[in-house]
Design an enzyme around this catalytic site. Structure first.
Site, PDB file in Angstrom:
ATOM      1  N   SER A  44       0.783  -1.001   0.106  1.00 14.02           N
ATOM      2  CA  SER A  44      -0.043   0.079  -0.210  1.00 14.02           C
ATOM      3  C   SER A  44       0.911   1.185  -0.135  1.00 14.02           C
ATOM      4  O   SER A  44       1.872   1.417   0.725  1.00 14.02           O
ATOM      5  CB  SER A  44      -0.886   0.016   1.067  1.00 14.02           C
ATOM      6  OG  SER A  44      -0.131   0.103   2.349  1.00 14.02           O
ATOM      7  N   SER A  45       0.551   2.098  -0.706  1.00 15.04           N
ATOM      8  CA  SER A  45       1.228   3.456  -0.703  1.00 15.04           C
ATOM      9  C   SER A  45       0.666   4.546  -1.550  1.00 15.04           C
ATOM     10  O   SER A  45      -0.740   4.385  -1.601  1.00 15.04           O
ATOM     11  CB  SER A  45       2.346   3.084  -1.804  1.00 15.04           C
ATOM     12  OG  SER A  45       2.031   2.199  -3.177  1.00 15.04           O
ATOM     13  N   ARG A  46       1.108   5.560  -1.937  1.00 16.73           N
ATOM     14  CA  ARG A  46       0.277   6.885  -2.312  1.00 16.73           C
ATOM     15  C   ARG A  46       1.410   7.768  -3.524  1.00 16.73           C
ATOM     16  O   ARG A  46       2.377   7.604  -3.486  1.00 16.73           O
ATOM     17  CB  ARG A  46       0.324   7.930  -1.094  1.00 16.73           C
ATOM     18  CG  ARG A  46      -0.364   9.122  -1.259  1.00 16.73           C
ATOM     19  CD  ARG A  46      -0.282  10.079  -0.207  1.00 16.73           C
ATOM     20  NE  ARG A  46      -0.845  11.299  -0.226  1.00 16.73           N
ATOM     21  CZ  ARG A  46      -2.058  11.550   0.504  1.00 16.73           C
ATOM     22  NH1 ARG A  46      -2.614  10.570   1.079  1.00 16.73           N
ATOM     23  NH2 ARG A  46      -2.498  13.006   0.361  1.00 16.73           N
TER      24      ARG A  46
END
Length: 217
Positions: free
Chosen positions: A182-184
């Protein structure tokens, strides 16, 4: 008429060690007759193959477009300077572990700057992640606008991977790296770009237009 440029499907090579990490013990567990453990490891290996997938994308060919550099959900659209008459805008995309994590260039142009910033690992969907989390800050100068985007690590994504270098030229939608788990992804657009997305929208990396350069009057 706008044309589209297809990219090949496959899997990121960075996923191979993770797949082997679970396939090897799966084989051992099956050999020992430990079926539950073997099936569990096999399932985890399958998830890693799924996570590091690199599906085919139809990338547009239009230098007036800014396209999504990653799959995910738009969690923030805001002016960097709310008091300014014409402010750069920030679009933030949150990638869950189920999203494709291959990253793409939002415009065609030259990579003029790449800056790595160490930092924390807040949950990537929180706005503070844009400021405090570990990230790569990349600037691409195109024929019409300059775009800055940030690969931001999250609570699970403890590493961002960037395959290009300062001075490289990239095409619209070209693969430039990935983020693990998960990341942005933040995209900063100049005032002359009209935004085409809003908070809550789902975007597809390399395909979904998130902005368009305004026509000169």
């Amino acid at each position: 008429m706008r044309l589209a440029r297809a990219t090949r499907a496959g899997m990121a090579k960075e996923g191979i060690p993770f797949i082997v990490l679970f396939l090897a013990p799966a084989a051992i567990f099956f050999g020992l007759g430990w079926w539950v453990a073997g099936v569990a490891c096999l399932g985890l290996a399958g998830f890693m193959a799924f996570f590091f997938r690199d599906p085919e994308r139809q990338c547009p060919v239009d230098d007036s477009l800014v396209i999504a550099p990653a799959d995910g959900r738009v969690v923030l659209v805001q002016a960097l300077d709310p008091d300014a008459t014409a402010s750069p805008m920030q679009i933030s995309i949150f990638l869950s572990p189920l999203d494709v994590h291959i990253n793409r260039s939002p415009i065609a142009g030259e990579i003029t700057d790449v800056v790595y910033k160490s930092g924390a690992f807040h949950v990537a969907s929180r706005d503070i992640a844009s400021v405090e989390n570990e990230q790569n800050v990349v600037t691409v100068r195109g024929p019409r606008v300059t775009i800055v985007f940030r690969q931001i690590a999250g609570v699970l994504a403890r590493r961002v991977v960037f395959w290009k270098h300062k001075g490289d030229h990239v095409t619209l939608g070209e693969k430039i790296g990935l983020m693990k788990f998960s990341s942005r992804m933040d995209v900063v657009t100049p005032p002359e770009v009209e935004l085409l997305v809003k908070r809550g929208d789902r975007v597809v990396g390399g395909e979904t237009p998130i902005g368009k350069v305004k026509s000169e009057e």
